[in-house]
Write a protein that holds these residues in place. Structure first.
Motif, PDB file in Angstrom:
ATOM      1  N   VAL A  48       0.926  -1.237  -0.165  1.00 56.43           N
ATOM      2  CA  VAL A  48      -0.052   0.013   0.047  1.00 56.43           C
ATOM      3  C   VAL A  48       1.000   1.115  -0.201  1.00 56.43           C
ATOM      4  CG1 VAL A  48      -1.850   1.127   1.388  1.00 56.43           C
ATOM      5  CG2 VAL A  48      -1.778  -1.047   1.091  1.00 56.43           C
ATOM      6  N   LEU A  49       1.729   1.193   0.672  1.00 56.97           N
ATOM      7  CA  LEU A  49       2.703   2.466   0.748  1.00 56.97           C
ATOM      8  C   LEU A  49       3.570   2.429  -0.573  1.00 56.97           C
ATOM      9  CD1 LEU A  49       4.054   2.107   4.605  1.00 56.97           C
ATOM     10  CD2 LEU A  49       2.382   3.804   3.419  1.00 56.97           C
ATOM     11  N   ALA A  50       3.863   1.618  -1.287  1.00 57.47           N
ATOM     12  CA  ALA A  50       4.271   1.711  -2.597  1.00 57.47           C
ATOM     13  C   ALA A  50       3.551   2.389  -3.321  1.00 57.47           C
ATOM     14  CB  ALA A  50       4.754   0.194  -3.291  1.00 57.47           C
ATOM     15  N   ALA A  51       2.159   2.222  -3.468  1.00 55.29           N
ATOM     16  CA  ALA A  51       1.201   2.954  -3.929  1.00 55.29           C
ATOM     17  C   ALA A  51       1.135   4.383  -3.677  1.00 55.29           C
ATOM     18  CB  ALA A  51      -0.262   2.280  -4.039  1.00 55.29           C
ATOM     19  N   ALA A  52       1.190   4.527  -2.222  1.00 54.14           N
ATOM     20  CA  ALA A  52       1.123   6.158  -1.709  1.00 54.14           C
ATOM     21  C   ALA A  52       2.403   6.722  -2.233  1.00 54.14           C
ATOM     22  CB  ALA A  52       1.050   5.749  -0.368  1.00 54.14           C
ATOM     23  N   SER A  53       3.691   5.985  -2.320  1.00 52.34           N
ATOM     24  CA  SER A  53       4.706   6.891  -2.603  1.00 52.34           C
ATOM     25  C   SER A  53       4.491   7.485  -4.127  1.00 52.34           C
ATOM     26  CB  SER A  53       5.904   5.863  -2.717  1.00 52.34           C
ATOM     27  OG  SER A  53       5.915   4.952  -3.833  1.00 52.34           O
ATOM     28  N   GLN A  54       3.704   6.906  -5.003  1.00 53.07           N
ATOM     29  CA  GLN A  54       3.473   7.361  -6.108  1.00 53.07           C
ATOM     30  C   GLN A  54       2.173   8.522  -6.157  1.00 53.07           C
ATOM     31  OE1 GLN A  54       6.035   6.301  -8.651  1.00 53.07           O
ATOM     32  NE2 GLN A  54       6.600   5.598  -6.555  1.00 53.07           N
ATOM     33  N   ARG A  55       1.720   8.785  -5.136  1.00 53.05           N
ATOM     34  CA  ARG A  55       0.679   9.744  -5.310  1.00 53.05           C
ATOM     35  C   ARG A  55       0.752  10.768  -4.166  1.00 53.05           C
ATOM     36  NH1 ARG A  55      -4.660   5.850  -5.356  1.00 53.05           N
ATOM     37  NH2 ARG A  55      -5.634   7.589  -4.480  1.00 53.05           N
ATOM     38  N   THR A  56       2.488  10.743  -3.685  1.00 51.10           N
ATOM     39  CA  THR A  56       2.531  11.928  -2.635  1.00 51.10           C
ATOM     40  C   THR A  56       3.916  12.104  -3.197  1.00 51.10           C
ATOM     41  OG1 THR A  56       3.457  10.267  -1.115  1.00 51.10           O
ATOM     42  CG2 THR A  56       1.202  11.114  -0.983  1.00 51.10           C
ATOM     43  N   THR A 107      12.971  -1.566  -1.769  1.00 44.96           N
ATOM     44  CA  THR A 107      12.146  -0.987  -3.047  1.00 44.96           C
ATOM     45  C   THR A 107      11.326  -0.020  -2.956  1.00 44.96           C
ATOM     46  OG1 THR A 107      12.705  -3.512  -3.904  1.00 44.96           O
ATOM     47  CG2 THR A 107      10.801  -2.036  -5.011  1.00 44.96           C
ATOM     48  N   VAL A 108      10.528  -0.194  -1.753  1.00 45.86           N
ATOM     49  CA  VAL A 108       9.746   1.016  -1.615  1.00 45.86           C
ATOM     50  C   VAL A 108      10.328   2.320  -1.205  1.00 45.86           C
ATOM     51  CG1 VAL A 108       7.655   1.765  -0.153  1.00 45.86           C
ATOM     52  CG2 VAL A 108       7.713  -0.568  -0.926  1.00 45.86           C
ATOM     53  N   ASP A 109      11.530   2.036  -0.294  1.00 44.72           N
ATOM     54  CA  ASP A 109      12.083   3.168  -0.050  1.00 44.72           C
ATOM     55  C   ASP A 109      12.855   3.834  -1.032  1.00 44.72           C
ATOM     56  OD1 ASP A 109      13.108   5.021   2.398  1.00 44.72           O
ATOM     57  OD2 ASP A 109      15.242   4.167   1.764  1.00 44.72           O
ATOM     58  N   LEU A 110      13.358   3.293  -1.947  1.00 48.64           N
ATOM     59  CA  LEU A 110      13.750   3.855  -3.021  1.00 48.64           C
ATOM     60  C   LEU A 110      12.662   4.568  -4.197  1.00 48.64           C
ATOM     61  CD1 LEU A 110      16.444   1.053  -4.239  1.00 48.64           C
ATOM     62  CD2 LEU A 110      16.885   3.610  -3.356  1.00 48.64           C
ATOM     63  N   LEU A 111      11.490   3.801  -4.322  1.00 49.26           N
ATOM     64  CA  LEU A 111      10.151   4.407  -4.872  1.00 49.26           C
ATOM     65  C   LEU A 111      10.041   5.659  -4.345  1.00 49.26           C
ATOM     66  CD1 LEU A 111       8.506   1.227  -5.747  1.00 49.26           C
ATOM     67  CD2 LEU A 111       9.569   2.711  -7.512  1.00 49.26           C
ATOM     68  N   ARG A 149      24.725  -9.132  -1.220  1.00 51.12           N
ATOM     69  CA  ARG A 149      23.872  -8.675  -0.248  1.00 51.12           C
ATOM     70  C   ARG A 149      22.534  -8.266  -0.957  1.00 51.12           C
ATOM     71  NH1 ARG A 149      25.967  -2.270   0.676  1.00 51.12           N
ATOM     72  NH2 ARG A 149      25.939  -1.434  -1.519  1.00 51.12           N
ATOM     73  N   VAL A 150      21.467  -7.997  -0.028  1.00 47.70           N
ATOM     74  CA  VAL A 150      20.117  -7.768  -0.623  1.00 47.70           C
ATOM     75  C   VAL A 150      20.092  -6.655  -1.560  1.00 47.70           C
ATOM     76  CG1 VAL A 150      18.055  -6.819  -0.142  1.00 47.70           C
ATOM     77  CG2 VAL A 150      18.922  -8.549   1.189  1.00 47.70           C
ATOM     78  N   GLN A 151      19.440  -6.903  -2.789  1.00 40.31           N
ATOM     79  CA  GLN A 151      19.270  -5.747  -3.759  1.00 40.31           C
ATOM     80  C   GLN A 151      17.775  -5.354  -4.061  1.00 40.31           C
ATOM     81  OE1 GLN A 151      21.534  -3.940  -4.823  1.00 40.31           O
ATOM     82  NE2 GLN A 151      23.281  -4.930  -3.850  1.00 40.31           N
ATOM     83  N   PRO A 152      17.347  -4.186  -4.260  1.00 39.47           N
ATOM     84  CA  PRO A 152      18.154  -3.148  -4.216  1.00 39.47           C
ATOM     85  C   PRO A 152      18.551  -2.701  -2.785  1.00 39.47           C
ATOM     86  CG  PRO A 152      16.006  -2.634  -4.415  1.00 39.47           C
ATOM     87  CD  PRO A 152      16.011  -3.931  -4.424  1.00 39.47           C
ATOM     88  N   HIS A 153      19.787  -1.948  -2.742  1.00 41.17           N
ATOM     89  CA  HIS A 153      20.282  -1.412  -1.336  1.00 41.17           C
ATOM     90  C   HIS A 153      19.838  -0.081  -1.228  1.00 41.17           C
ATOM     91  CE1 HIS A 153      22.416  -0.997   2.208  1.00 41.17           C
ATOM     92  NE2 HIS A 153      23.153   0.076   1.766  1.00 41.17           N
ATOM     93  N   SER A 154      19.213   0.573  -0.248  1.00 35.44           N
ATOM     94  CA  SER A 154      18.778   1.683   0.221  1.00 35.44           C
ATOM     95  C   SER A 154      19.520   2.158   1.343  1.00 35.44           C
ATOM     96  CB  SER A 154      17.342   1.979   0.439  1.00 35.44           C
ATOM     97  OG  SER A 154      17.144   3.266   0.584  1.00 35.44           O
ATOM     98  N   PRO A 155      20.673   3.023   0.961  1.00 31.70           N
ATOM     99  CA  PRO A 155      21.756   3.452   2.194  1.00 31.70           C
ATOM    100  C   PRO A 155      21.299   4.016   3.284  1.00 31.70           C
ATOM    101  CG  PRO A 155      22.576   3.819  -0.048  1.00 31.70           C
ATOM    102  CD  PRO A 155      21.056   3.638  -0.191  1.00 31.70           C
ATOM    103  N   GLY A 156      20.149   4.809   3.201  1.00 29.57           N
ATOM    104  CA  GLY A 156      19.511   5.460   4.366  1.00 29.57           C
ATOM    105  C   GLY A 156      18.708   4.709   5.138  1.00 29.57           C
TER     106      GLY A 156
END
Length: 343
Positions: free
Chosen positions: A63-71, A97-101, A167-174
């Motif tokens: 759901v937050l992946a969807a929200a990331s594209q609307r905000t 993935t969602v953090d990067l999106l 290591r896990v990909q994608p990697h989101s450094p922060g």
């Protein structure tokens, strides 16, 4: 504002995202609309609860992946993902993935413990390993390591036409610095601090170290906050977010005010003493004008030591009720607590 309270720096809200079994899409759409409203009102964050085999959001990360594209600005959180239902490696991939999106706006909150009604779901969830699964802190540590970029395997490189990472990909450094632990006990608070996590404390805590029936919720919660910061490398600057249920009535209709007061009254008996063998303590819901709620919060010992909140929306209200409550929080309650809107 009370001189002993920290000015509120971050204002968020938390919703469960209920839906009708006959029309689940509408319920999920309502949640996304509420998140969009939160951004327009200037909230700093929107958090989703997690429900399995119920009529609430079972996949907050999706759901937050969807929200990331609307905000574009508001941060997202999960409060919380029960790790007993998750594979840490797969969850780490989804979170990154969602953090990067979202452009680095994700704040994953997690907790440990066996899945609810484990004896009834274990055959579906872990048919081959149900009796040996570890639902303790080790599961969080594995997730933290994977999110923070530690190796998941001893193999990397090229195999045929495929390229593999260790290591896990994608990697989101922060993302590793934005991991939260949702805890209601001293042990959880200490563990989260020792492992450099942020700490979510809600309207439920465990009454520990006392047999007194009249133990005070705020003092118990305060002890958890201080135990967390005592063990955290950042000390007093370690991030803590409080999640009480608040229902301002400033712009509510008479019908809404009556519904809100009835809701809180039905839940009040459980707040009068510790409940069950675990001695769970529940904070009373705060219903009233923003000025009245602000006064009660400034008198709350634990609230005075936090500068971030994710106020919980009641589970069973209608979309229009949430619009009214969030509007009053942003326009009246937040400013009364020293918060400045990001809008």
């Amino acid at each position: 504002m009370s001189p002993t309270s920290r000015p509120l720096r971050k204002l968020g809200f938390l919703t469960i995202g209920l839906f009708d079994e006959a029309d689940p899409r509408r319920g999920h759409e309502s949640t996304l609309e509420i998140i969009e409203l939160g951004e327009r009102l200037g909230f700093d964050s929107a958090w989703l609860r997690h429900r399995h085999l119920q009529y609430g959001i079972s996949s907050p990360v999706a759901v937050l992946a969807a929200a990331s594209q609307r905000t574009s600005r508001i941060e997202f959180g999960t409060a919380v993902i029960p790790l007993g239902w998750e594979n840490p490696l797969r969850l780490a991939e989804d979170l990154a993935t969602v953090d990067l999106l979202s452009g680095g706006r994700l704040n994953p909150g997690v907790s440990v413990g066996p899945p609810m009604h484990y004896d009834r779901v274990k055959e579906a969830l872990y048919p081959d390993t149900a009796d040996v699964e570890d639902f303790g802190y080790e599961r969080v540590r594995r997730l933290l390591d994977l999110v923070r970029g530690k190796p998941a395997t001893d193999f990397s490189g090229v195999e045929g036409f495929e390229v593999f990472s260790d290591r896990v990909q994608p990697h989101s450094p922060g993302l590793g610095g934005r991991m939260w632990y949702g805890g209601g006990s001293l042990a959880s608070a200490r563990w989260a601090g020792e492992h450099g996590m942020n700490f979510l404390t809600s309207s439920v805590v465990k009454a520990e170290g006392s047999d007194e029936v009249a133990v005070d919720f705020a003092q118990v919660q305060l002890s958890h906050i201080r135990a967390f910061r005592d063990r955290h490398p950042d000390g007093e600057n370690a991030r803590v977010s409080q999640g009480l249920v608040v229902i301002p009535t400033d712009s509510a209709t008479p019908e809404q005010r009556a519904k809100y007061e009835e809701y809180a009254a039905k839940r009040t008996p459980r707040t009068l003493s510790p409940q069950g063998p675990a001695r769970l303590m529940f904070a009373p819901d705060l219903v009233g004008t923003s000025a009245e709620i602000a006064e009660r919060l400034h008198a709350h010992a634990a609230f005075r030591e936090v500068d971030e909140v994710a106020f919980a929306l009641p589970f069973t209200f209608e979309h229009e009720d949430y619009v009214q409550i969030l509007t009053d929080i942003a326009a009246r309650l937040g400013p009364a607590l020293g918060w400045r809107s990001a809008a």
